[in-house]
Design a protein around this motif. Structure first.
Motif, PDB file in Angstrom:
ATOM      1  N   GLY A 168       0.823  -1.201   0.000  1.00 46.67           N
ATOM      2  CA  GLY A 168       0.000   0.000   0.000  1.00 46.67           C
ATOM      3  C   GLY A 168       0.857   1.249   0.000  1.00 46.67           C
ATOM      4  O   GLY A 168       2.036   1.219   0.346  1.00 46.67           O
ATOM      5  N   GLY A 169       0.293   2.330  -0.432  1.00 45.28           N
ATOM      6  CA  GLY A 169       1.032   3.586  -0.461  1.00 45.28           C
ATOM      7  C   GLY A 169       2.141   3.575  -1.498  1.00 45.28           C
ATOM      8  O   GLY A 169       2.039   2.931  -2.540  1.00 45.28           O
ATOM      9  N   ALA A 170       3.220   4.257  -1.192  1.00 50.69           N
ATOM     10  CA  ALA A 170       4.326   4.414  -2.136  1.00 50.69           C
ATOM     11  C   ALA A 170       5.414   3.365  -1.948  1.00 50.69           C
ATOM     12  O   ALA A 170       6.430   3.408  -2.630  1.00 50.69           O
ATOM     13  N   TRP A 171       5.234   2.421  -1.035  1.00 50.28           N
ATOM     14  CA  TRP A 171       6.273   1.445  -0.724  1.00 50.28           C
ATOM     15  C   TRP A 171       5.968   0.086  -1.336  1.00 50.28           C
ATOM     16  O   TRP A 171       4.814  -0.315  -1.436  1.00 50.28           O
ATOM     17  N   SER A 172       7.011  -0.638  -1.707  1.00 49.86           N
ATOM     18  CA  SER A 172       6.862  -2.017  -2.169  1.00 49.86           C
ATOM     19  C   SER A 172       8.110  -2.804  -1.784  1.00 49.86           C
ATOM     20  O   SER A 172       9.163  -2.228  -1.504  1.00 49.86           O
ATOM     21  N   VAL A 173       7.982  -4.113  -1.742  1.00 48.45           N
ATOM     22  CA  VAL A 173       9.110  -5.009  -1.493  1.00 48.45           C
ATOM     23  C   VAL A 173       9.267  -5.890  -2.723  1.00 48.45           C
ATOM     24  O   VAL A 173       8.298  -6.146  -3.441  1.00 48.45           O
ATOM     25  N   MET A 174      10.507  -6.329  -2.984  1.00 50.04           N
ATOM     26  CA  MET A 174      10.736  -7.134  -4.175  1.00 50.04           C
ATOM     27  C   MET A 174      11.836  -8.145  -3.966  1.00 50.04           C
ATOM     28  O   MET A 174      12.704  -7.975  -3.114  1.00 50.04           O
ATOM     29  N   LEU A 175      11.764  -9.189  -4.761  1.00 56.49           N
ATOM     30  CA  LEU A 175      12.778 -10.227  -4.826  1.00 56.49           C
ATOM     31  C   LEU A 175      13.290 -10.212  -6.263  1.00 56.49           C
ATOM     32  O   LEU A 175      12.495 -10.287  -7.202  1.00 56.49           O
ATOM     33  N   THR A 176      14.615 -10.078  -6.444  1.00 55.64           N
ATOM     34  CA  THR A 176      15.190  -9.940  -7.784  1.00 55.64           C
ATOM     35  C   THR A 176      16.339 -10.917  -8.000  1.00 55.64           C
ATOM     36  O   THR A 176      16.905 -11.454  -7.048  1.00 55.64           O
ATOM     37  N   ALA A 177      16.681 -11.101  -9.273  1.00 53.16           N
ATOM     38  CA  ALA A 177      17.853 -11.887  -9.659  1.00 53.16           C
ATOM     39  C   ALA A 177      18.420 -11.260 -10.925  1.00 53.16           C
ATOM     40  O   ALA A 177      17.683 -10.653 -11.701  1.00 53.16           O
ATOM     41  N   ALA A 178      19.739 -11.384 -11.119  1.00 58.00           N
ATOM     42  CA  ALA A 178      20.383 -10.797 -12.303  1.00 58.00           C
ATOM     43  C   ALA A 178      21.780 -11.374 -12.470  1.00 58.00           C
ATOM     44  O   ALA A 178      22.387 -11.835 -11.500  1.00 58.00           O
ATOM     45  N   PRO A 179      22.312 -11.329 -13.699  1.00 59.40           N
ATOM     46  CA  PRO A 179      23.713 -11.701 -13.875  1.00 59.40           C
ATOM     47  C   PRO A 179      24.597 -10.673 -13.178  1.00 59.40           C
ATOM     48  O   PRO A 179      24.236  -9.509 -13.073  1.00 59.40           O
ATOM     49  N   ALA A 180      25.744 -11.109 -12.692  1.00 55.35           N
ATOM     50  CA  ALA A 180      26.662 -10.211 -11.991  1.00 55.35           C
ATOM     51  C   ALA A 180      28.077 -10.462 -12.477  1.00 55.35           C
ATOM     52  O   ALA A 180      28.383 -11.523 -13.012  1.00 55.35           O
ATOM     53  N   ALA A 236      18.533 -10.853  -4.599  1.00 57.97           N
ATOM     54  CA  ALA A 236      18.379  -9.866  -3.531  1.00 57.97           C
ATOM     55  C   ALA A 236      16.932  -9.702  -3.114  1.00 57.97           C
ATOM     56  O   ALA A 236      16.008  -9.963  -3.879  1.00 57.97           O
ATOM     57  N   LEU A 237      16.777  -9.214  -1.897  1.00 58.23           N
ATOM     58  CA  LEU A 237      15.504  -8.769  -1.359  1.00 58.23           C
ATOM     59  C   LEU A 237      15.628  -7.266  -1.190  1.00 58.23           C
ATOM     60  O   LEU A 237      16.648  -6.789  -0.674  1.00 58.23           O
ATOM     61  N   GLY A 238      14.636  -6.519  -1.650  1.00 56.05           N
ATOM     62  CA  GLY A 238      14.760  -5.068  -1.581  1.00 56.05           C
ATOM     63  C   GLY A 238      13.447  -4.377  -1.279  1.00 56.05           C
ATOM     64  O   GLY A 238      12.376  -4.989  -1.259  1.00 56.05           O
ATOM     65  N   VAL A 239      13.555  -3.083  -1.043  1.00 56.00           N
ATOM     66  CA  VAL A 239      12.396  -2.222  -0.859  1.00 56.00           C
ATOM     67  C   VAL A 239      12.493  -1.088  -1.866  1.00 56.00           C
ATOM     68  O   VAL A 239      13.587  -0.682  -2.264  1.00 56.00           O
ATOM     69  N   ALA A 240      11.335  -0.595  -2.286  1.00 55.42           N
ATOM     70  CA  ALA A 240      11.292   0.525  -3.228  1.00 55.42           C
ATOM     71  C   ALA A 240      10.337   1.576  -2.711  1.00 55.42           C
ATOM     72  O   ALA A 240       9.299   1.260  -2.136  1.00 55.42           O
ATOM     73  N   TRP A 241      10.702   2.818  -2.938  1.00 53.06           N
ATOM     74  CA  TRP A 241       9.854   3.961  -2.585  1.00 53.06           C
ATOM     75  C   TRP A 241       9.562   4.718  -3.863  1.00 53.06           C
ATOM     76  O   TRP A 241      10.486   5.165  -4.556  1.00 53.06           O
ATOM     77  N   LYS A 242       8.295   4.829  -4.217  1.00 57.33           N
ATOM     78  CA  LYS A 242       7.881   5.553  -5.410  1.00 57.33           C
ATOM     79  C   LYS A 242       7.915   7.044  -5.091  1.00 57.33           C
ATOM     80  O   LYS A 242       7.050   7.559  -4.404  1.00 57.33           O
ATOM     81  N   ILE A 243       8.952   7.717  -5.608  1.00 59.88           N
ATOM     82  CA  ILE A 243       9.119   9.151  -5.381  1.00 59.88           C
ATOM     83  C   ILE A 243       8.010   9.921  -6.096  1.00 59.88           C
ATOM     84  O   ILE A 243       7.424  10.847  -5.546  1.00 59.88           O
ATOM     85  N   ARG A 244       7.757   9.526  -7.336  1.00 59.13           N
ATOM     86  CA  ARG A 244       6.671  10.059  -8.164  1.00 59.13           C
ATOM     87  C   ARG A 244       6.435   9.036  -9.259  1.00 59.13           C
ATOM     88  O   ARG A 244       7.227   8.127  -9.432  1.00 59.13           O
ATOM     89  N   PRO A 245       5.351   9.119 -10.009  1.00 64.38           N
ATOM     90  CA  PRO A 245       5.112   8.117 -11.055  1.00 64.38           C
ATOM     91  C   PRO A 245       6.311   7.990 -12.001  1.00 64.38           C
ATOM     92  O   PRO A 245       6.801   8.980 -12.540  1.00 64.38           O
ATOM     93  N   GLY A 246       6.792   6.763 -12.144  1.00 65.29           N
ATOM     94  CA  GLY A 246       7.907   6.496 -13.034  1.00 65.29           C
ATOM     95  C   GLY A 246       9.278   6.624 -12.411  1.00 65.29           C
ATOM     96  O   GLY A 246      10.281   6.341 -13.056  1.00 65.29           O
ATOM     97  N   ILE A 247       9.374   7.037 -11.135  1.00 65.79           N
ATOM     98  CA  ILE A 247      10.677   7.187 -10.479  1.00 65.79           C
ATOM     99  C   ILE A 247      10.646   6.473  -9.134  1.00 65.79           C
ATOM    100  O   ILE A 247       9.873   6.835  -8.247  1.00 65.79           O
ATOM    101  N   ASP A 248      11.476   5.438  -8.991  1.00 64.02           N
ATOM    102  CA  ASP A 248      11.567   4.656  -7.752  1.00 64.02           C
ATOM    103  C   ASP A 248      12.987   4.717  -7.207  1.00 64.02           C
ATOM    104  O   ASP A 248      13.953   4.609  -7.965  1.00 64.02           O
TER     105      ASP A 248
END
Length: 185
Positions: free
Chosen positions: A79-91, A117-129
């Motif tokens: 809810g709100g501007a916060w989200s949590v995520m699980l990601t993977a990528a080549p390194a 990784a496990l991370g959190v994101a804050w939506k500063i404004r639409p299209g910018i996290d």
């Protein structure tokens, strides 16, 4: 995406990594999109292109699965501007060491692995996290080769390692994720 990857032992241009994902998306259903495009990465020591393809599924108004290779992600927005995520990528990355002369053409170092990784994101404004994540680097290997023949002279398996990252993610206008509960056009 901008990522600070400094080792805190001095700052230089290698401390900031710039990467991106350019996709053409096709709406299959109101909650499912298929896409293909290119991933821009400096993980190989230069800014290169990798093919990207996959699906984005909005399982619920709060749960999104971005199953795009080479960077899949599961994102949950409570809810709100916060989200949590699980990601993977080549390194990893590639570097040339040595003099680079006819007598000493140098050596190529290649560091390979996978980061999760496990991370959190804050939506500063639409299209910018703004995101912060922590996790591990797995399945790592260091390869060293001579630039004359290009054959690998050494391959050393490395232990897993922790990592942390802070990034700024910017989506093109009109390409940011819809507001919670909104249908994908």
């Amino acid at each position: 995406m901008l990522v600070d990857s400094t080792d805190r032992d001095g700052d230089d241009r290698d401390d900031v990594r710039i990467s991106g994902l350019v996709l053409a998306l096709y709406p299959c259903t109101p909650t499912l999109q298929a896409g293909a495009g290119l991933a821009v990465t400096d993980r190989t020591g230069f800014y290169g292109l990798m093919p990207a393809a996959g699906i984005r599924w909005n399982a619920t108004d709060r749960l999104e699965l971005d199953l795009f290779l080479p960077r899949p992600r599961i994102r949950y927005a409570p809810g709100g501007a916060w989200s949590v995520m699980l990601t993977a990528a080549p390194a990893g990355g590639s570097w040339n060491i040595g003099r680079g002369t006819a007598d000493d053409p140098g050596r190529e170092l290649h560091l390979e692995g996978i980061q999760a990784a496990l991370g959190v994101a804050w939506k500063i404004r639409p299209g910018i996290d703004l995101t912060a994540s922590a996790g591990g680097l797995f399945n790592r290997a260091l390869k060293v080769d001579g630039t004359r023949q290009g054959a690998f002279r050494l391959r050393q398996e490395l232990d897993d390692a922790p990592f942390a990252a802070v990034s700024l993610q910017i989506a093109a206008p009109g390409q940011h994720r819809p507001a919670r509960g909104a249908a994908i056009p």
